[in-house]
Design a protein around this motif. Structure first.
Motif, PDB file in Angstrom:
ATOM      1  N   TYR A 173      13.749 -15.515  -3.083  1.00 49.92           N
ATOM      2  CA  TYR A 173      12.342 -15.828  -3.326  1.00 49.92           C
ATOM      3  C   TYR A 173      12.195 -17.346  -3.403  1.00 49.92           C
ATOM      4  N   GLU A 176       7.659 -20.774  -1.589  1.00 42.94           N
ATOM      5  CA  GLU A 176       6.317 -20.268  -1.347  1.00 42.94           C
ATOM      6  C   GLU A 176       5.918 -19.252  -2.406  1.00 42.94           C
ATOM      7  N   ARG A 177       6.833 -18.345  -2.750  1.00 40.22           N
ATOM      8  CA  ARG A 177       6.496 -17.346  -3.755  1.00 40.22           C
ATOM      9  C   ARG A 177       6.414 -17.961  -5.144  1.00 40.22           C
ATOM     10  N   ARG A 180       3.004 -19.457  -5.314  1.00 37.69           N
ATOM     11  CA  ARG A 180       1.985 -18.426  -5.498  1.00 37.69           C
ATOM     12  C   ARG A 180       1.950 -17.968  -6.950  1.00 37.69           C
ATOM     13  N   LEU A 224       2.443  -9.435  -4.898  1.00 39.97           N
ATOM     14  CA  LEU A 224       3.751 -10.078  -4.856  1.00 39.97           C
ATOM     15  C   LEU A 224       4.842  -9.149  -5.382  1.00 39.97           C
ATOM     16  N   GLU A 227       5.633  -6.453  -2.887  1.00 41.58           N
ATOM     17  CA  GLU A 227       6.451  -6.987  -1.795  1.00 41.58           C
ATOM     18  C   GLU A 227       7.927  -7.025  -2.191  1.00 41.58           C
TER      19      GLU A 227
END
Length: 459
Positions: A173, A176-177, A180, A224, A227
């Motif tokens: 991860y 980007e995550r 977020r 999220l 995912e």
């Protein structure tokens, strides 16, 4: 006084029928009650309640809430089985945490969930996370270049999320995550705090900009998590981590736990833990910039312990001053500043009558800054945690990870990463706030600086 001395007195008073009703705190306003003051200046409000008694009654909108103000009663509250996780704080968090995760569950479900996740946070498991913690801590020192400006909010969330994900979920991860999650959590926790202290339910369903932003952030957080779980299932891999344990867990009947419980458990792993660790990192950076003499002491200690080599996980236990800096930062600036419980039956606490269904609130921030418990209560003094001085602190006056069956299971995990990050950064840099930085306290469900901007300066 300790909880052991409180509980017998309570029982004796109960037998004699001498239980009291706590006094009603002053300062309430029509309709909103004390919620108005709690919303306007919550830290000062909670810190001032002890002057009115060791327990007082508050009006939060239409509800009456009991506030506990002393260390001994917070300890008694945490250890009394008549009080469960519930109340305004947890109700405001249900949209994020759900009702089936370990953070919000009670009774047999909570005990089963603790058994599932506890092995991942046992003392024997923590050294296995050492390489990841080291890698992420030193990556910060490489990314932070002299002359640059560090946005401590995004950087703190990034490292907290990456360590949690790589250690407990074994996922790739990347930034980007983490970004977020950082942005989403900021909006979600701010909105949840408003909903807790100003309970105007219908207004929060209107399509106002703040409500739309809250709903967007909350939806993205849950997306999220979906995912993460879907990627693990699709991979067919079963690494020795917490997510594998959750996917293999069974309920009280021996059946696999439901998808909603898996979802809520992953949320509880990623979000509250990342939020509290990230907030603590921000406060550590703030106090190190404000007190460069302690940053220098950390640097000197690291050099002495490591012999000039890069600091590693195996050094953490010997970094006495570094660990004390972390603890003192958590005392003065706790990420979690307010907690609530609910009485499951007519009961008593500290000689006061508590009716079934009553909500109890207390503030670790107020407890940990109380002049009754701490000499120089507002001073940043890591030395107060040396063995020869720590005994002066009353029992339960410092419980950053709570106590009893609700004690945070990740306490050793969190302390290890916080100390290692502090040591790695101070070994290389001291810190100065730059133009545009605002280190005043932003109050939400957690505490953090409003916008902490720092410049790393080589020694």
């Amino acid at each position: 006084m300790t909880v052991e001395s409180v509980k017998p007195a309570t029982a004796e008073a109960s037998e004699r029928g001498e239980l009291r009703e706590p006094p009603l705190a002053g300062g309430r306003v029509p309709i909103l009650g004390h919620g108005w003051r709690l919303a306007r200046d919550p830290l000062a409000f909670m810190s001032g309640l002890r002057a009115h008694g060791d327990m007082v009654r508050l009006r939060i909108g239409p509800k009456e809430v009991y506030a506990v103000t002393t260390p001994e009663l917070t300890g008694a509250l945490a250890l009394n089985p008549d009080f469960i996780i519930a109340g305004p704080l947890w109700e405001s968090l249900e949209g994020l945490l759900g009702k089936e995760g370990v953070a919000t569950a009670n009774g047999p479900r909570h005990r089963r969930q603790r058994r599932t996740i506890q092995p991942a946070f046992s003392l024997s498991a923590i050294p296995g996370y050492g390489p990841v913690m080291e890698e992420e801590a030193h990556a910060l020192t490489e990314r932070w270049q002299p002359g640059s400006t560090i946005d401590c909010t995004s950087e703190s969330f990034r490292v907290a999320v990456r360590i949690a994900a790589r250690c407990l979920l074994r996922g790739a991860y990347m930034d980007e995550r983490a970004e977020r999650l950082s942005v989403d959590l900021s909006s979600v926790f701010r909105g949840m705090y408003r909903r807790m202290v100003v309970p105007l339910g219908p207004l929060y369903r209107l399509p106002l900009p703040a409500n739309r932003e809250f709903n967007r952030a909350l939806a993205d957080l849950h997306l999220l998590v979906d995912e993460i779980v879907a990627e693990r299932r699709a991979s067919g891999q079963k690494p020795d981590d917490l997510l594998t344990a959750l996917l293999a867990a069974t309920d009280e009947n021996g059946d696999p736990i439901g998808e909603q419980e898996i979802h809520d458990q992953v949320v509880a792993i990623l979000t509250p833990g990342s939020e509290t660790v990230a907030s603590t990192i921000m406060w550590l950076l703030q106090v190190l910039a404000e007190h460069p003499e302690h940053a220098e002491k950390v640097r000197t200690e690291v050099e002495s312990v490591t012999g000039g080599h890069p600091v590693g996980f195996e050094h953490v236990r010997r970094l006495t001053h570094t660990n004390n800096v972390v603890v003192e930062a958590m005392r003065l600036r706790p990420a979690v500043w307010i907690l609530t419980r609910r009485a499951t039956a007519d009961t008593a606490l500290g000689g006061y009558r508590i009716p079934a269904g009553a909500d109890i609130v207390y503030s670790p921030y107020a407890i940990q800054r109380d002049p009754h418990s701490y000499a120089g209560h507002l001073d940043f003094d890591p030395g107060r945690w040396l063995p020869e001085r720590a005994g002066d602190v009353p029992k339960y006056a410092m419980s950053p990870f709570s106590v009893g069956n609700r004690k945070c299971p990740s306490d050793h995990f969190s302390m290890a990463q916080l100390s290692l990050i502090t040591a790695a950064l101070c070994a290389r840099y001291r810190f100065e706030q730059v133009a545009g930085s605002d280190d005043t306290t932003r109050v939400g469900i957690t505490l953090r600086p409003h916008r902490l901007l720092l410049a790393p300066v080589p020694w």
